[in-house]
Motif scaffolding. Structure first.
Motif, PDB file in Angstrom:
ATOM      1  N   GLY A   1       0.860  -1.185   0.000  1.00 28.21           N
ATOM      2  CA  GLY A   1       0.000   0.000   0.000  1.00 28.21           C
ATOM      3  C   GLY A   1       0.887   1.222   0.000  1.00 28.21           C
ATOM      4  O   GLY A   1       2.090   1.128   0.195  1.00 28.21           O
ATOM      5  N   ILE A   2       0.253   2.376  -0.245  1.00 29.82           N
ATOM      6  CA  ILE A   2       0.987   3.640  -0.263  1.00 29.82           C
ATOM      7  C   ILE A   2       0.219   4.643   0.581  1.00 29.82           C
ATOM      8  O   ILE A   2      -0.994   4.827   0.390  1.00 29.82           O
ATOM      9  N   GLY A   3       0.915   5.261   1.531  1.00 27.17           N
ATOM     10  CA  GLY A   3       0.284   6.308   2.340  1.00 27.17           C
ATOM     11  C   GLY A   3       0.748   7.670   1.854  1.00 27.17           C
ATOM     12  O   GLY A   3       1.876   7.822   1.394  1.00 27.17           O
ATOM     13  N   VAL A   4      -0.138   8.646   1.954  1.00 28.84           N
ATOM     14  CA  VAL A   4       0.188  10.008   1.520  1.00 28.84           C
ATOM     15  C   VAL A   4      -0.105  10.984   2.652  1.00 28.84           C
ATOM     16  O   VAL A   4      -1.211  10.985   3.196  1.00 28.84           O
ATOM     17  N   GLY A   5       0.876  11.799   3.011  1.00 28.43           N
ATOM     18  CA  GLY A   5       0.652  12.929   3.917  1.00 28.43           C
ATOM     19  C   GLY A   5       0.474  14.156   3.063  1.00 28.43           C
ATOM     20  O   GLY A   5       1.378  14.541   2.332  1.00 28.43           O
ATOM     21  N   SER A   6      -0.723  14.741   3.119  1.00 24.50           N
ATOM     22  CA  SER A   6      -1.053  15.838   2.204  1.00 24.50           C
ATOM     23  C   SER A   6      -1.492  17.087   2.967  1.00 24.50           C
ATOM     24  O   SER A   6      -2.117  16.985   4.017  1.00 24.50           O
ATOM     25  N   PRO A   7      -1.202  18.268   2.405  1.00 20.23           N
ATOM     26  CA  PRO A   7      -1.810  19.477   2.951  1.00 20.23           C
ATOM     27  C   PRO A   7      -3.266  19.551   2.497  1.00 20.23           C
ATOM     28  O   PRO A   7      -3.718  18.694   1.744  1.00 20.23           O
ATOM     29  N   GLY A   8      -3.984  20.550   2.941  1.00 21.03           N
ATOM     30  CA  GLY A   8      -5.383  20.723   2.544  1.00 21.03           C
ATOM     31  C   GLY A   8      -6.312  19.888   3.406  1.00 21.03           C
ATOM     32  O   GLY A   8      -5.893  19.290   4.398  1.00 21.03           O
ATOM     33  N   ALA A   9      -7.585  19.839   3.008  1.00 20.38           N
ATOM     34  CA  ALA A   9      -8.567  19.053   3.743  1.00 20.38           C
ATOM     35  C   ALA A   9      -8.582  17.638   3.175  1.00 20.38           C
ATOM     36  O   ALA A   9      -8.916  17.436   2.014  1.00 20.38           O
ATOM     37  N   VAL A  10      -8.176  16.678   4.011  1.00 17.84           N
ATOM     38  CA  VAL A  10      -8.000  15.308   3.556  1.00 17.84           C
ATOM     39  C   VAL A  10      -9.183  14.453   4.010  1.00 17.84           C
ATOM     40  O   VAL A  10      -9.554  14.475   5.180  1.00 17.84           O
ATOM     41  N   ASP A  11      -9.779  13.719   3.083  1.00 15.47           N
ATOM     42  CA  ASP A  11     -10.851  12.780   3.418  1.00 15.47           C
ATOM     43  C   ASP A  11     -10.413  11.397   2.961  1.00 15.47           C
ATOM     44  O   ASP A  11     -10.520  11.063   1.775  1.00 15.47           O
ATOM     45  N   ASP A  12      -9.887  10.610   3.902  1.00 16.47           N
ATOM     46  CA  ASP A  12      -9.343   9.293   3.548  1.00 16.47           C
ATOM     47  C   ASP A  12     -10.441   8.364   3.039  1.00 16.47           C
ATOM     48  O   ASP A  12     -10.227   7.594   2.111  1.00 16.47           O
ATOM     49  N   GLY A  13     -11.636   8.447   3.638  1.00 12.11           N
ATOM     50  CA  GLY A  13     -12.753   7.602   3.212  1.00 12.11           C
ATOM     51  C   GLY A  13     -13.105   7.827   1.749  1.00 12.11           C
ATOM     52  O   GLY A  13     -13.297   6.885   0.978  1.00 12.11           O
ATOM     53  N   ALA A  14     -13.158   9.093   1.361  1.00  9.36           N
ATOM     54  CA  ALA A  14     -13.514   9.434  -0.017  1.00  9.36           C
ATOM     55  C   ALA A  14     -12.299   9.419  -0.939  1.00  9.36           C
ATOM     56  O   ALA A  14     -12.446   9.419  -2.162  1.00  9.36           O
ATOM     57  N   GLY A  15     -11.106   9.422  -0.345  1.00 14.53           N
ATOM     58  CA  GLY A  15      -9.878   9.422  -1.139  1.00 14.53           C
ATOM     59  C   GLY A  15      -9.544  10.771  -1.753  1.00 14.53           C
ATOM     60  O   GLY A  15      -8.765  10.865  -2.700  1.00 14.53           O
ATOM     61  N   THR A  16     -10.133  11.830  -1.179  1.00 14.49           N
ATOM     62  CA  THR A  16      -9.974  13.155  -1.791  1.00 14.49           C
ATOM     63  C   THR A  16      -9.152  14.122  -0.941  1.00 14.49           C
ATOM     64  O   THR A  16      -9.077  13.994   0.281  1.00 14.49           O
ATOM     65  N   VAL A  17      -8.556  15.083  -1.648  1.00  8.06           N
ATOM     66  CA  VAL A  17      -7.902  16.228  -1.012  1.00  8.06           C
ATOM     67  C   VAL A  17      -8.547  17.490  -1.583  1.00  8.06           C
ATOM     68  O   VAL A  17      -8.667  17.633  -2.799  1.00  8.06           O
ATOM     69  N   THR A  18      -8.974  18.376  -0.683  1.00  9.19           N
ATOM     70  CA  THR A  18      -9.677  19.594  -1.085  1.00  9.19           C
ATOM     71  C   THR A  18      -8.930  20.825  -0.571  1.00  9.19           C
ATOM     72  O   THR A  18      -8.382  20.789   0.529  1.00  9.19           O
ATOM     73  N   SER A  19      -8.927  21.878  -1.372  1.00 10.12           N
ATOM     74  CA  SER A  19      -8.358  23.170  -0.958  1.00 10.12           C
ATOM     75  C   SER A  19      -6.920  23.073  -0.453  1.00 10.12           C
ATOM     76  O   SER A  19      -6.608  23.573   0.619  1.00 10.12           O
ATOM     77  N   ALA A  20      -6.069  22.427  -1.231  1.00  7.76           N
ATOM     78  CA  ALA A  20      -4.645  22.414  -0.882  1.00  7.76           C
ATOM     79  C   ALA A  20      -4.042  23.659  -1.532  1.00  7.76           C
ATOM     80  O   ALA A  20      -3.507  23.612  -2.627  1.00  7.76           O
ATOM     81  N   ARG A  21      -4.175  24.793  -0.845  1.00  4.58           N
ATOM     82  CA  ARG A  21      -3.902  26.088  -1.487  1.00  4.58           C
ATOM     83  C   ARG A  21      -2.433  26.364  -1.756  1.00  4.58           C
ATOM     84  O   ARG A  21      -2.129  27.267  -2.523  1.00  4.58           O
ATOM     85  N   ASN A  22      -1.533  25.611  -1.134  1.00  9.17           N
ATOM     86  CA  ASN A  22      -0.118  25.837  -1.474  1.00  9.17           C
ATOM     87  C   ASN A  22       0.313  24.969  -2.661  1.00  9.17           C
ATOM     88  O   ASN A  22       1.481  24.922  -3.020  1.00  9.17           O
ATOM     89  N   LEU A  23      -0.648  24.280  -3.298  1.00  9.08           N
ATOM     90  CA  LEU A  23      -0.357  23.483  -4.494  1.00  9.08           C
ATOM     91  C   LEU A  23      -1.078  24.122  -5.683  1.00  9.08           C
ATOM     92  O   LEU A  23      -2.125  24.744  -5.508  1.00  9.08           O
ATOM     93  N   PRO A  24      -0.522  23.958  -6.902  1.00 11.40           N
ATOM     94  CA  PRO A  24      -1.079  24.696  -8.044  1.00 11.40           C
ATOM     95  C   PRO A  24      -2.499  24.250  -8.432  1.00 11.40           C
ATOM     96  O   PRO A  24      -2.753  23.066  -8.582  1.00 11.40           O
TER      97      PRO A  24
END
Ligand code: ZN
Length: 306
Positions: A66-89
């Motif tokens: 498996g692969i884990g990701v530490g991400s900025p922004g609002a992270v929803d692991d259940g949905a698999g989404t990242v929202t509003s990561a404003r320091n990314l383009p």
């Protein structure tokens, strides 16, 4: 042996590791985070970084458990989404990062908050020895110097402009990107500094923590004064977090914290003192033991979580 992957997604760089079941690093790789484009471009760069790390470990990405990701922004692991990561383009909206990576690489992908996974890794494997496990559960955790919500704690009302669009955040003084913007403005206004000469000489297009460290060693006036300004902001912000949460341990992470190391941490500790409500029992403060790979190693721990 079951190897797993971890990715630390930052505004400046993408760091990937492949670790074994004892959390030992078998291979790692990094590349700059794309400045332009959108979430799919960032996801493509992340997939490439994992391929390189797997290659360094002598494995195919598909062989990872498996692969884990530490991400900025609002992270929803259940949905698999990242929202509003404003320091990314171009990442104002919601992006299905887990599906994108999983279809590019094969293994399942788990998501977590970047600061949280780095902190969890320090507690599980690194500097912040939790003592008895039941104590560990009760400890509030603070990790400064990296991106994350604590960075936007206000240390000066109406203060410096922050990359988040607000003013006076700790990040506006101590965040790498904000410090670079300030250095550029001061340099354009005539302040003498070697920061940009060192950057060119090293073939970089950004002021990395290594460049700041070199400039400090040369006693560069601008670099020294901006680092001191960052230390004062961190002292006020971290002390406020300690007053609020009564934390026992503060781990200073992020590229800057790790690169500048113990003397920098001692300066932050001293800058915290006047702001601590219980100055007679200050928290333990240390550098992230896992170093620059801590965020990515922490992300790999997400894979074990059911
Ligand atoms: Zn801010």
């Amino acid at each position: 042996m079951s190897a797993r992957g971890g990715i630390d997604l930052g505004g400046t760089k993408i760091q990937a590791v492949v670790v074994d079941d004892k959390h030992e690093v078998l291979g790692d790789s990094r590349r700059p985070t794309p400045h332009e484009g959108g979430p799919q471009d960032v996801a493509d760069a992340m997939a490439e970084t994992v391929r390189d790390a797997a290659k360094a470990a002598g494995l195919e990405p598909g062989a990872l458990a498996g692969i884990g990701v530490g991400s900025p922004g609002a992270v929803d692991d259940g949905a698999g989404t990242v929202t509003s990561a404003r320091n990314l383009p171009g990442w104002e909206g919601s992006f299905d990062l887990a599906t994108s990576l999983s279809s590019a690489l094969g293994p399942i992908v788990r998501l977590g908050n970047d600061v949280q996974v780095a902190t969890d890794a320090e507690f599980a494997l690194g500097a912040a020895d939790p003592g008895a496990p039941e104590d560990a559960e009760q400890r509030a955790r603070v990790l400064g110097g990296a991106a994350g919500e604590i960075g936007h704690m206000v240390v000066r009302r109406g203060g410096a402009h922050c990359t988040c669009g607000r003013r006076g955040c700790m990040e506006a003084y101590a965040g790498r990107a904000a410090m670079e913007i300030t250095a550029r403005h001061k340099h354009e206004d005539g302040a003498k500094t070697d920061l940009f000469k060192i950057m060119e000489k090293r073939g970089r297009d950004r002021l990395t923590s290594g460049i700041w460290a070199r400039a400090l060693k040369r006693e560069d006036k601008l670099a020294t004064s901006l680092i001191e300004r960052a230390v004062r902001a961190l002292g006020a912000g971290v002390a406020s977090a300690v007053n609020l949460l009564d934390v026992e341990t503060v781990v200073i992470g992020g590229g800057m914290g790790v690169r500048l190391g113990e003397p920098y941490v001692e300066k932050i500790a001293a800058a915290m003192t006047p702001h601590l409500f219980s100055a007679d029992r200050p928290p333990a403060i240390s550098v992230a033991h896992l170093g620059d790979l801590g965020g990515a190693i922490g992300a790999s721990l997400l894979v074990d979580r059911s």
